[in-house]
Design an enzyme around this catalytic site. Structure first.
Site, PDB file in Angstrom:
ATOM      1  N   SER A  73       3.323  85.617  99.584  1.00 43.99           N
ATOM      2  CA  SER A  73       3.973  85.733 100.929  1.00 43.99           C
ATOM      3  C   SER A  73       2.730  86.253 101.930  1.00 43.99           C
ATOM      4  CB  SER A  73       5.229  86.400 101.023  1.00 43.99           C
ATOM      5  OG  SER A  73       5.977  86.458 102.361  1.00 43.99           O
TER       6      SER A  73
ATOM      7  N   HIS B 211       5.415  81.499 101.744  1.00 44.15           N
ATOM      8  CA  HIS B 211       6.344  81.778 102.734  1.00 44.15           C
ATOM      9  C   HIS B 211       5.753  81.278 104.069  1.00 44.15           C
ATOM     10  CE1 HIS B 211       8.741  85.000 100.131  1.00 44.15           C
ATOM     11  NE2 HIS B 211       9.194  83.697  99.824  1.00 44.15           N
TER      12      HIS B 211
ATOM     13  N   ASP C 220      11.389  88.646  97.327  1.00 48.31           N
ATOM     14  CA  ASP C 220      11.344  87.359  96.704  1.00 48.31           C
ATOM     15  C   ASP C 220      10.712  87.246  95.558  1.00 48.31           C
ATOM     16  OD1 ASP C 220      12.201  84.587  96.500  1.00 48.31           O
ATOM     17  OD2 ASP C 220      10.913  84.039  98.081  1.00 48.31           O
TER      18      ASP C 220
END
EC number: 3.1.1.61
Lengths: 275, 191
Positions: B14, B41, B134
């Site tokens: 991310s 992401h 996540d």
């Protein structure tokens, strides 16, 4: 590994049970994504195994109805993927103008976002009066939402931005009023719409469509079921009619690929062969 | 490391992803025998520049996953923006527009859980830098299926929350620097 195999057996049996008991057929859905949704549904039910879930759903229709709604619900936006609607407006509409009457099928319309996008686009292009829209889905609740045309206000900013990027000719606010805690889209947009419960898995063709839009529906299907659905679209389209798919879908691996040509490649708009 | 069994690599990253991946993916040789599946992401609604960026830097083929694409060895496949990317047991990509996980679509958990189902002990799962949680749950799924789990050393990460969350849930994961992760991936690709 053994554990995994048991779970896969259980899932097959559960999907078979849902089909026989409630006539919802997920047996040919893409395994990975249906498995993920089933796991979420199982967690919500507080059950440990899919066998326990099968027992519950066979004997508790109310719980089954909730799970079936969860398995079939989809969320979209108005003018999602603005480039798709821009291509429709600039490249497909000029062809559609040549027809005295038009039939458009929004297959898997969920809560009606795509339908309203097309209704607005057709109005702005002066095609609305000659068009009949068919909006179909297997989720009855979603169809009812689509027929009401009310969306939460907090979604309007994104809808408006999409509409502008899609080449909208007016202001999106021209098409809705605020009330009932949401944006109520003008009911005249739905005057020429037939809403209907239709399954791409089990139901039959519509006839002589000039345009079918079915985006991000078939990504949930396995390959044989995709072939069935695309075959249904081929048979439902008039010669020279258009098929629009989701931005990451394509007909490359389809059994019916030869029936279509790429019309706007980057936006996944196909045309049925004229021959 | 259980090199002989490796069948695929799944990577999630991310905040700080691009810099981290630039130190890993270009290191892999053109004949790298495993497919590499990557979730980064990204803000939704924008066209991903990842393929262009990494294709220019990598020896491997770089692509964005499309529905039902066959998963090929020696190919880096990025999840497309605004879709979850999943792996089918038959070795193809499935996409979904199910709800976001930790506000993210694509989600690392979704890729890892489905890849763990598909590859079992043959999967190598890697969680890199990021500012959310996540990937933690997904990495547990990789471990439970018998796969190899690797987490970027939080002390070396641009954002440490994601590797820390992964380590909190998946204690047996190897903690490695970026450079060592690249070396580990090279090693699992050895015949």
């Amino acid at each position: 590994m053994e554990e995994e195999k048991i779970e896969d057996i259980e899932i097959r049996l559960l999907l078979e049970a849902l089909y026989r008991r409630y006539h919802y057929d997920f047996r040919n859905y893409a395994q990975a994504s249906i498995k993920r949704r089933l796991r979420q549904a199982r967690e919500r039910l507080g059950l440990r195994t899919f066998s326990a879930m099968q027992d519950k759903l066979l004997h508790d229709p109310a719980a089954a109805a909730r799970v079936l709604r969860f398995l079939t619900v989809q969320v979209s936006d108005l003018f999602r993927d603005p480039g798709y609607f821009r291509a429709m407006r600039e490249k497909v509409v000029p062809h559609l103008r040549t027809y005295p009457s038009l039939k458009v099928w929004i297959a898997g319309c969920s809560a009606g976002e795509e339908l309203h996008s097309f209704a607005i686009l057709f109005r702005e292009e002066g095609l609305e009066d000659r068009t009949l829209f068919y909006a179909t889905d297997i989720n009855q609740e979603a169809l009812e939402t689509a027929a009401r045309g009310i969306y939460p206000l907090e979604r309007i900013a994104a809808f408006t931005q999409n509409y502008r990027q899609a080449g909208g000719k007016a202001s999106l606010s021209d098409y809705y009023t605020t009330g009932y805690g949401g944006a109520v889209f003008d009911k005249s947009l739905r005057e020429r719409v037939v809403f209907s419960d239709h399954s791409l898995v089990t139901d039959a063709v519509f006839s002589e469509m000039q345009l079918i839009s079915c985006r991000n529906v078939m990504i949930y299907f396995d390959k044989p079921l995709q072939d069935r659905a695309v075959g249904l679209f081929r048979d439902s389209l008039a010669r020279g009619g258009f098929l629009g798919l989701g931005s990451k879908e394509n007909l490359r691996f389809s059994a019916h690929a030869s029936a279509f040509t790429e019309f706007v490649r980057e936006e996944k708009i196909y045309q049925r062969g004229k021959g | 490391m259980i090199a002989a069994e490796a069948r695929a690599v799944a990577i999630g990253a991310s905040a700080g992803a691009i810099q981290a991946l630039l130190q890993i993916l270009p290191v892999l040789p053109a004949d790298y025998p495993l497919p590499v599946l990557v979730v980064v992401h990204l803000p939704p609604g924008r066209r991903s520049e990842l393929v262009t960026l990494f294709a220019a830097k990598c020896k491997l083929r770089v692509a964005e996953g499309e529905d039902k694409d066959p998963i090929a060895p020696g190919t880096v496949t990025f999840a497309p923006p605004d879709y979850h990317m999943l792996v089918e047991a038959g070795g193809t990509v499935s996409l979904s527009r199910d709800e976001a996980v930790f506000f993210s679509r694509p989600s690392i958990d979704v890729l890892f859980e489905s890849a763990a189902d598909a590859y079992g002990p043959g999967l190598v799962g890697v969680v890199l830098t990021g500012a959310n949680e996540d990937g933690a749950r997904g990495l547990v799924a990789v471990a439970e299926a018998g796969g190899v789990t690797i987490v970027q050393d939080p002390a070396t990460a641009y954002a440490r929350a994601m590797p820390e969350a992964a380590l909190a849930k998946c204690r047996q994961a190897q903690v490695l620097s970026i450079k060592d992760i690249a070396a580990a991936l090279l090693e699992v690709g050895q015949p």
